[in-house]
Design a protein around this motif. Structure first.
Motif, PDB file in Angstrom:
ATOM      1  N   LEU A  33       0.770  -1.256  -0.026  1.00 46.77           N
ATOM      2  CA  LEU A  33      -0.020   0.136  -0.104  1.00 46.77           C
ATOM      3  C   LEU A  33       0.864   1.144   0.072  1.00 46.77           C
ATOM      4  O   LEU A  33       1.879   1.227   0.812  1.00 46.77           O
ATOM      5  N   VAL A  34       0.393   2.176  -0.868  1.00 53.88           N
ATOM      6  CA  VAL A  34       1.342   3.226  -1.002  1.00 53.88           C
ATOM      7  C   VAL A  34       0.317   4.649  -0.822  1.00 53.88           C
ATOM      8  O   VAL A  34      -0.756   4.629  -1.492  1.00 53.88           O
ATOM      9  N   THR A  35       0.671   5.590   0.036  1.00 45.97           N
ATOM     10  CA  THR A  35      -0.222   6.521   0.327  1.00 45.97           C
ATOM     11  C   THR A  35      -0.348   7.594  -1.004  1.00 45.97           C
ATOM     12  O   THR A  35       0.927   7.744  -1.609  1.00 45.97           O
ATOM     13  N   GLY A  36      -1.097   8.367  -0.944  1.00 46.30           N
ATOM     14  CA  GLY A  36      -1.185   9.270  -2.309  1.00 46.30           C
ATOM     15  C   GLY A  36       0.236  10.311  -2.419  1.00 46.30           C
ATOM     16  O   GLY A  36       0.104  10.790  -3.300  1.00 46.30           O
ATOM     17  N   ASP A  37       0.536  10.521  -1.135  1.00 49.20           N
ATOM     18  CA  ASP A  37       1.953  11.533  -1.274  1.00 49.20           C
ATOM     19  C   ASP A  37       3.369  10.597  -1.307  1.00 49.20           C
ATOM     20  O   ASP A  37       4.160  11.126  -1.450  1.00 49.20           O
ATOM     21  N   GLY A  38       2.981   9.220  -1.271  1.00 46.20           N
ATOM     22  CA  GLY A  38       4.094   8.430  -1.413  1.00 46.20           C
ATOM     23  C   GLY A  38       5.068   8.485  -0.045  1.00 46.20           C
ATOM     24  O   GLY A  38       5.869   7.659  -0.160  1.00 46.20           O
ATOM     25  N   GLY A 155      -3.290   7.540  -4.092  1.00 46.96           N
ATOM     26  CA  GLY A 155      -2.603   6.406  -3.485  1.00 46.96           C
ATOM     27  C   GLY A 155      -2.787   5.037  -4.389  1.00 46.96           C
ATOM     28  O   GLY A 155      -3.605   5.162  -5.114  1.00 46.96           O
ATOM     29  N   LEU A 156      -1.827   3.820  -3.753  1.00 51.26           N
ATOM     30  CA  LEU A 156      -2.036   2.848  -4.783  1.00 51.26           C
ATOM     31  C   LEU A 156      -1.975   1.605  -3.841  1.00 51.26           C
ATOM     32  O   LEU A 156      -1.351   1.451  -2.729  1.00 51.26           O
ATOM     33  N   ALA A 157      -2.688   0.444  -4.408  1.00 55.18           N
ATOM     34  CA  ALA A 157      -2.645  -0.988  -3.580  1.00 55.18           C
ATOM     35  C   ALA A 157      -2.099  -1.883  -4.878  1.00 55.18           C
ATOM     36  O   ALA A 157      -2.688  -1.939  -5.767  1.00 55.18           O
ATOM     37  N   PHE A 158      -1.013  -2.540  -4.590  1.00 53.58           N
ATOM     38  CA  PHE A 158      -0.672  -3.546  -5.424  1.00 53.58           C
ATOM     39  C   PHE A 158      -1.013  -4.899  -4.860  1.00 53.58           C
ATOM     40  O   PHE A 158      -0.867  -5.106  -3.682  1.00 53.58           O
ATOM     41  N   TYR A 159      -1.315  -5.600  -5.907  1.00 52.54           N
ATOM     42  CA  TYR A 159      -1.602  -6.938  -5.803  1.00 52.54           C
ATOM     43  C   TYR A 159      -0.663  -7.904  -6.580  1.00 52.54           C
ATOM     44  O   TYR A 159      -0.703  -7.619  -7.826  1.00 52.54           O
ATOM     45  N   LEU A 160       0.087  -8.589  -6.034  1.00 47.57           N
ATOM     46  CA  LEU A 160       1.336  -9.067  -6.916  1.00 47.57           C
ATOM     47  C   LEU A 160       1.283 -10.666  -7.008  1.00 47.57           C
ATOM     48  O   LEU A 160       2.064 -11.253  -6.535  1.00 47.57           O
ATOM     49  N   GLY A 161       0.167 -10.989  -7.611  1.00 50.81           N
ATOM     50  CA  GLY A 161      -0.116 -12.491  -7.529  1.00 50.81           C
ATOM     51  C   GLY A 161       0.652 -12.710  -9.137  1.00 50.81           C
ATOM     52  O   GLY A 161       1.476 -12.126  -9.596  1.00 50.81           O
ATOM     53  N   LYS A 162      -0.104 -14.015  -9.684  1.00 49.83           N
ATOM     54  CA  LYS A 162       0.323 -14.329 -11.092  1.00 49.83           C
ATOM     55  C   LYS A 162       0.137 -13.224 -11.982  1.00 49.83           C
ATOM     56  O   LYS A 162       0.903 -13.133 -12.955  1.00 49.83           O
ATOM     57  N   LYS A 163      -0.870 -12.440 -11.824  1.00 48.35           N
ATOM     58  CA  LYS A 163      -1.071 -11.292 -12.901  1.00 48.35           C
ATOM     59  C   LYS A 163      -1.054  -9.889 -11.994  1.00 48.35           C
ATOM     60  O   LYS A 163      -1.943  -9.553 -11.233  1.00 48.35           O
TER      61      LYS A 163
END
Length: 198
Positions: A33-38, A155-163
């Protein structure tokens, strides 16, 4: 008895309630998870908890990150996690599912970043994250996130599965009056808008 509760407990109301509970249970948790200001990053740990890049974050950030992650476990300090390497300016670690691990490079210092020094470190990272402007020599293998890109994505949410997937809080066309204009960061050079001698 509350009418909404009575409806939920009725035979016809139980089905939607059960579907919602199952959906929440199987909802994937974000790996990053990354906040909107990084400025703040939360990384998922194997035990189900998360670790913060800046462990001295206040209650508001911790509560926001916990809600986004769907956890009530206490946050660890990312720098204290075994597989994480940190110096004064950056932390580097691997993140994601067993089949596909991603190397993350995240800035945490306030000093100016020289492009030549950054190029090699960025080239071996899949995702580079900074709350400031990054020099053009810094290019991550999959994604490079800095102040400019965060102004567009939020802000960003990363899902680092197969795709692998990065989900942004802002969408194209989001224009809200409360969004601040872009600011100069520590790496930006001030460019005068007019010649004061004229």
């Amino acid at each position: 008895m509350d009418i909404a509760l009575a409806n939920a407990l009725a035979p016809g109301g139980f089905v939607p309630l059960a579907i919602g509970a199952v959906t929440l249970f199987f909802q994937p948790r974000p790996d990053l998870l990354v906040t909107g200001d990084g400025h703040h990053i939360a990384a998922a740990l194997p035990d189900g908890s998360y670790a913060l890049l800046r462990h001295r974050a206040g209650d508001y950030i911790r509560d926001s990150m916990a809600e986004a992650a769907g956890t009530d476990m206490p946050f660890a300090a990312l720098a204290d996690v075994d597989h994480v390497e940190c110096n004064r300016d950056f932390c580097r670690w691997s993140q994601g599912a067993d089949a596909k691990r991603y190397v993350i490079l995240a800035s945490r210092g306030r000093d100016r970043i020289e492009g030549v020094e950054m190029a090699a470190a960025c080239a071996v990272a899949d995702i580079v994250i900074s709350d400031r402007w990054l020099p053009r020599e810094c290019i991550g293998r999959w994604m490079t996130i800095d102040r400019d890109s965060l102004a567009t994505s939020g802000g960003l949410a990363f899902y680092l599965g197969k795709k692998p997937e990065a989900v942004a809080t802002l969408r194209a066309g989001d224009g809200h009056p409360w969004r601040l204009p872009q600011q100069l960061s520590g790496n930006d050079e001030a460019v005068p808008t007019a010649d004061p001698a004229r």
